[in-house]
Design an enzyme around this catalytic site. Structure first.
Site, mmCIF file in Angstrom:
data_model
loop_
_atom_site.group_PDB
_atom_site.id
_atom_site.type_symbol
_atom_site.label_atom_id
_atom_site.label_comp_id
_atom_site.label_asym_id
_atom_site.label_seq_id
_atom_site.Cartn_x
_atom_site.Cartn_y
_atom_site.Cartn_z
ATOM 1 N N VAL A 63 0.848 -1.187 0.000
ATOM 2 C CA VAL A 63 0.000 0.000 0.000
ATOM 3 C C VAL A 63 0.883 1.237 0.000
ATOM 4 O O VAL A 63 1.915 1.266 0.664
ATOM 5 C CB VAL A 63 -0.890 0.010 1.270
ATOM 6 C CG1 VAL A 63 -1.661 1.288 1.399
ATOM 7 C CG2 VAL A 63 -1.824 -1.177 1.288
ATOM 8 N N CYS A 64 0.472 2.263 -0.760
ATOM 9 C CA CYS A 64 1.118 3.576 -0.700
ATOM 10 C C CYS A 64 0.024 4.632 -0.847
ATOM 11 O O CYS A 64 -1.152 4.327 -0.709
ATOM 12 C CB CYS A 64 2.198 3.715 -1.768
ATOM 13 S SG CYS A 64 1.559 3.787 -3.452
ATOM 14 N N GLN A 65 0.391 5.860 -1.149
ATOM 15 C CA GLN A 65 -0.617 6.909 -1.231
ATOM 16 C C GLN A 65 -1.503 6.773 -2.474
ATOM 17 O O GLN A 65 -2.706 6.848 -2.389
ATOM 18 C CB GLN A 65 0.039 8.295 -1.209
ATOM 19 C CG GLN A 65 -0.947 9.443 -1.107
ATOM 20 C CD GLN A 65 -1.815 9.364 0.140
ATOM 21 O OE1 GLN A 65 -1.351 8.991 1.201
ATOM 22 N NE2 GLN A 65 -3.080 9.717 0.013
#
Length: 175
Positions: A63-65
């Site tokens: 997960v990232c932005q």
């Protein structure tokens, strides 16, 4: 196998899998971003340390932005022959938040870096305009300098102001 064939979960699909305990979530954002809001139960391993840190056993979702860094992380793990199933959160934390799903935020976390840049740039432009009208016309160049910097950041993807703000004492996050 490439990251384009790696499964991508919608925020709701990921939330259901998290509830069932089927997967581990690795948040590849920087610690400052992570403390500002993350999926409860996720582990923070920044992208720069992903290949050199031991990972949990079993299926992983990165997960990232927005999904770009997690995609790079998936490519790194696939290149290294990661033995467990890998997936990605479609749309990143922005989509998770937009879906109204729970987030955990550390109390006293700094403002997101982009908001800090907006506040600093806007303040400098306003200051330049006010000073040019009250003290000396040459102060308008402060507003022009900031505008040129923002234009350069938009075109090149490099924001010097963001880099400078990121190393400020209020943005240092303890693990």
């Amino acid at each position: 196998m490439s990251s384009t064939t790696t499964p991508r979960f919608s925020p709701r699909e990921l939330a259901a899998r998290v509830e069932s305990g089927q997967i581990s979530i690795i948040d590849v954002r920087e610690p400052m971003e992570y403390v500002g809001g993350h999926i409860p139960g996720s582990q923070n391993i920044p992208l720069s340390r992903l290949g050199s840190t031991s990972l949990p056993e079993g299926p992983l979702v990165l997960v990232c932005q927005s999904g770009k860094r997690s995609e790079k992380g998936l490519a790194t793990l696939l290149r290294e022959g990661h033995p467990h199933p890998l997936a990605d959160l479609e749309g990143g934390m922005g989509a998770w938040q937009q879906a109204g799903l729970p987030m955990k935020r550390r109390q006293g976390a700094p403002l997101p870096l982009m908001r800090q840049v907006q506040i600093a740039a806007g303040s400098l432009v306003l200051l330049g305009v006010i000073l040019s009208q009250t003290l000396a016309p040459g102060w308008i160049w402060l507003a022009g300098f900031v505008g040129a910097g923002l234009t350069f950041a938009g075109v090149s993807g490099f924001c010097g102001m963001a880099r400078l703000l990121a190393v400020m004492p209020w943005n240092r996050v303890q693990a």
